[in-house]
Design a protein around this motif. Structure first.
Motif, mmCIF file in Angstrom:
data_model
loop_
_atom_site.group_PDB
_atom_site.id
_atom_site.type_symbol
_atom_site.label_atom_id
_atom_site.label_comp_id
_atom_site.label_asym_id
_atom_site.label_seq_id
_atom_site.Cartn_x
_atom_site.Cartn_y
_atom_site.Cartn_z
ATOM 1 N N LEU A 1 -5.510 9.436 6.849
ATOM 2 C CA LEU A 1 -4.746 8.867 5.752
ATOM 3 C C LEU A 1 -5.569 8.868 4.470
ATOM 4 O O LEU A 1 -6.800 8.741 4.502
ATOM 5 C CB LEU A 1 -4.308 7.435 6.064
ATOM 6 C CG LEU A 1 -3.368 7.261 7.258
ATOM 7 C CD1 LEU A 1 -4.153 6.821 8.493
ATOM 8 C CD2 LEU A 1 -2.279 6.260 6.948
ATOM 9 N N CYS A 2 -4.889 9.024 3.369
ATOM 10 C CA CYS A 2 -5.498 8.900 2.053
ATOM 11 C C CYS A 2 -4.760 7.791 1.306
ATOM 12 O O CYS A 2 -3.567 7.930 1.003
ATOM 13 C CB CYS A 2 -5.416 10.212 1.282
ATOM 14 S SG CYS A 2 -5.981 10.091 -0.437
ATOM 15 N N GLY A 3 -5.451 6.694 1.038
ATOM 16 C CA GLY A 3 -4.817 5.574 0.357
ATOM 17 C C GLY A 3 -4.661 5.850 -1.130
ATOM 18 O O GLY A 3 -5.636 6.147 -1.824
ATOM 19 N N SER B 1 0.825 -1.204 0.000
ATOM 20 C CA SER B 1 0.000 0.000 0.000
ATOM 21 C C SER B 1 0.859 1.254 0.000
ATOM 22 O O SER B 1 1.959 1.275 0.563
ATOM 23 C CB SER B 1 -0.943 0.014 1.210
ATOM 24 O OG SER B 1 -0.214 0.013 2.417
ATOM 25 N N TRP C 1 -10.755 1.123 1.295
ATOM 26 C CA TRP C 1 -10.451 1.235 -0.139
ATOM 27 C C TRP C 1 -11.728 1.129 -0.955
ATOM 28 O O TRP C 1 -12.501 0.182 -0.799
ATOM 29 C CB TRP C 1 -9.467 0.149 -0.557
ATOM 30 C CG TRP C 1 -8.187 0.179 0.219
ATOM 31 C CD1 TRP C 1 -7.900 -0.506 1.358
ATOM 32 C CD2 TRP C 1 -7.029 0.955 -0.082
ATOM 33 N NE1 TRP C 1 -6.635 -0.214 1.790
ATOM 34 C CE2 TRP C 1 -6.067 0.684 0.933
ATOM 35 C CE3 TRP C 1 -6.693 1.844 -1.092
ATOM 36 C CZ2 TRP C 1 -4.808 1.272 0.944
ATOM 37 C CZ3 TRP C 1 -5.446 2.434 -1.085
ATOM 38 C CH2 TRP C 1 -4.515 2.156 -0.086
ATOM 39 N N GLU D 1 -0.315 10.787 4.747
ATOM 40 C CA GLU D 1 -0.736 10.869 6.144
ATOM 41 C C GLU D 1 -0.608 12.291 6.656
ATOM 42 O O GLU D 1 0.398 12.957 6.438
ATOM 43 C CB GLU D 1 0.117 9.932 6.997
ATOM 44 C CG GLU D 1 -0.150 10.042 8.495
ATOM 45 C CD GLU D 1 0.818 9.190 9.304
ATOM 46 O OE1 GLU D 1 0.857 7.965 9.068
ATOM 47 O OE2 GLU D 1 1.558 9.748 10.143
ATOM 48 N N LYS E 1 -11.340 -3.050 3.711
ATOM 49 C CA LYS E 1 -10.452 -2.363 4.638
ATOM 50 C C LYS E 1 -9.165 -3.153 4.819
ATOM 51 O O LYS E 1 -9.164 -4.380 4.781
ATOM 52 C CB LYS E 1 -11.112 -2.181 6.013
ATOM 53 C CG LYS E 1 -12.255 -1.195 6.049
ATOM 54 C CD LYS E 1 -12.790 -1.055 7.478
ATOM 55 C CE LYS E 1 -13.954 -0.076 7.529
ATOM 56 N NZ LYS E 1 -14.467 0.076 8.915
ATOM 57 N N ASN F 1 -10.334 6.886 -0.803
ATOM 58 C CA ASN F 1 -9.724 5.874 0.065
ATOM 59 C C ASN F 1 -9.340 6.509 1.403
ATOM 60 O O ASN F 1 -8.180 6.848 1.644
ATOM 61 C CB ASN F 1 -8.504 5.262 -0.615
ATOM 62 C CG ASN F 1 -8.854 4.570 -1.913
ATOM 63 O OD1 ASN F 1 -9.971 4.088 -2.086
ATOM 64 N ND2 ASN F 1 -7.915 4.524 -2.840
ATOM 65 N N ALA G 1 0.239 5.480 0.758
ATOM 66 C CA ALA G 1 -0.744 6.394 1.340
ATOM 67 C C ALA G 1 -0.064 7.701 1.742
ATOM 68 O O ALA G 1 1.152 7.753 1.944
ATOM 69 C CB ALA G 1 -1.419 5.761 2.556
ATOM 70 N N GLY H 1 -8.672 6.810 5.411
ATOM 71 C CA GLY H 1 -8.154 6.004 6.504
ATOM 72 C C GLY H 1 -7.990 6.824 7.763
ATOM 73 O O GLY H 1 -7.894 8.056 7.724
ATOM 74 N N ILE I 1 -7.332 1.660 6.612
ATOM 75 C CA ILE I 1 -7.646 2.412 5.402
ATOM 76 C C ILE I 1 -8.796 1.695 4.702
ATOM 77 O O ILE I 1 -8.765 0.476 4.540
ATOM 78 C CB ILE I 1 -6.443 2.528 4.450
ATOM 79 C CG1 ILE I 1 -5.296 3.269 5.125
ATOM 80 C CG2 ILE I 1 -6.848 3.257 3.163
ATOM 81 C CD1 ILE I 1 -4.049 3.391 4.255
#
Length: 466
Positions: A189-191, A163, A288, A167, A344, A257, A165, A259, A286
């Protein structure tokens, strides 16, 4: 055809192509003049009242492998490797093995104190890749199917969790009294991308009389990305071209996405010599969206082509990675990944206990115990004994020794220079890696289980109260 020693590097860096938390650069928490001492425990006291780090303030790269060791791959004459010993290498592997890769880059770090409260804001890009594989997964391709006849089937089970991401974290310390500090650090968080592969049942059988191969498959693949990776079928994973991606796609899909993570901690100072701390790092998930998946469950399928086509490829140090991917697709099938529901993934949570004795600022001894949770079933404990010292408020030094069943024992070292508004630091969890700095990349990554380096160049505003 690619040389087989590059194949081992490809396996070790497989998850890098989509660019652990693993046990990385624990020495960073032992350098008091670097404003990252509270990275894994937000309650560690900060020596500064104000700091600002931007750009290349904190770069981390780590590779951990549980089993592949360079010295187990070759036959030696007079200390020089002369040929690959496939049997020796395969027998040196565990039943279950893993390779973890980790990369992170801090874009911004800001900290400031208001009376009994200390705030810090951290914005970073983070990547983690975990690759699990069985002993037979490599043994089958290196030794050939002739070693897996009749009821002695080849278990090709693997697992992948990769992954990327971004943060954004806000940490808050509160000093309850002169001895006790508590802290919390929520993180959004952004995945950017995730690939999860669970294969807990792929087996290949070879008939003892006809040498005909059949297989059972139990494969689950899930993926999600803010970028258009061009992956429609399983085989497309091998042809992702990151140089051709349109990274502006991330901006239009940034909310997809989501998180959330949380770090918790507490520290207690008994007196000027003794102190303890406890913290939890990366508790969260996260979610998705815009996902694709493939489920494949087949039994007794015919495999028409020998997967290890030519044993001379091994003895001549050759193996084509594209052929390797094609061979796995011949078992799994190259079906399309269908649109699916959101899913997730959990962050890799770390629990840390720490205690220290400081005779003088130049002599501090610390003991650190960690438990790193890969998932609900896999936990990796480690114990570290460390020295750190601060000299004339300019130079900080640290060295430590870590014992870990899963990533091996390692000797670490690091330093930090406090040059007014400029701070420079470097930490490695395995300084023996420097002895391989001129070696080929595969030898460097497989001579030791830990390959880790963290460095930073911080232009900072650092005001300290007397």
């Amino acid at each position: 055809m690619k040389k087989i020693y590059r194949f081992f590097a490809i396996i070790a860096l497989l998850s890098m192509s989509l660019t652990a938390k693993s046990q990385d650069a624990i020495g960073l928490t032992l350098l008091p003049q670097v404003p990252y001492g509270n990275m894994y425990n937000p309650a560690i006291p900060m020596s500064s009242d104000i700091f600002l780090g931007v750009g290349i303030s904190n770069i981390n790269l780590s590779v951990y492998n549980s089993s592949i060791k360079y010295s187990n791959i070759y036959n030696y004459e007079n200390g020089t490797p002369v040929s690959i010993n496939a049997v020796k290498f395969i027998n040196s592997l565990d039943d279950e093995n893993f390779i973890n890769t980790d990369f992170s880059l801090d874009v911004l770090r800001l900290g400031f104190r208001i009376k009994k409260l200390f705030f810090n804001v951290d914005c970073k890009i983070r990547y983690n890749g975990e690759f699990h594989y069985s002993r037979d997964f490599l043994g089958f391709f290196l030794k050939g199917n002739g070693n897996y006849m009749g009821d002695n089937y080849a278990d090709l089970s693997i697992g992948v969790d990769m992954s990327v991401a971004t943060e954004l974290a806000l940490g808050v310390q509160y000093q309850i009294n002169d001895k006790l500090i508590v802290a919390v650090r929520p993180k959004v968080l952004c995945g950017v991308a995730n690939v999860t592969v669970n294969d807990d049942g792929t087996r290949v059988y070879t008939d003892e009389d006809t040498y005909e191969m059949t297989g059972d498959v139990n494969l689950n693949i899930k993926m999600s990305s803010l970028l258009d990776l061009g992956v429609e079928k399983v085989a497309d994973f091998a042809s992702i071209d990151f140089a051709q991606l349109n990274y502006q796609d991330m901006l239009s899909n940034v909310r997809d996405n989501f998180g959330f993570g949380l770090d918790l901690g507490a520290s207690y100072t008994f007196n000027k010599h003794f102190g303890v701390a406890a913290g939890v790092y990366d508790l969260g998930f996260i979610r998705w969206r815009n996902t694709r998946e493939k489920h494949e469950h087949k039994e007794n399928i015919m495999i028409n082509e020998a997967l290890c086509k030519d044993y001379e490829d091994l003895t001549n140090l050759h193996l084509d990675f594209n052929e390797f991917v094609e061979d796995m697709v011949s078992i799994w099938g190259d079906g399309y990944l269908a649109p699916s529901d959101e899913y997730k993934t959990s962050l890799k949570t770390r629990v840390m206990l720490q205690g220290y004795y400081e005779l003088t600022p130049m002599l501090r001894i610390s003991a650190i115990g960690q438990m790193y949770y890969v998932n609900k079933k896999i936990m990796r404990p480690s114990v570290t004994l460390a020295y750190s010292g601060s000299f004339f408020k300019v130079l900080n030094l640290t060295t430590s020794y870590t014992i870990s069943k899963y990533s091996g024992n390692a000797l670490a070292a690091g330093f930090a220079l406090n040059l007014g508004p400029l701070k420079v630091y470097a930490v490695s969890d395995n300084i023996m890696l420097l002895s391989k700095r001129s070696a080929p990349i595969t030898e460097m990554l497989t001579s030791y289980r830990v390959a880790n380096f963290r460095l930073g160049l911080i232009f900072s505003v650092d005001y300290r109260k007397n």
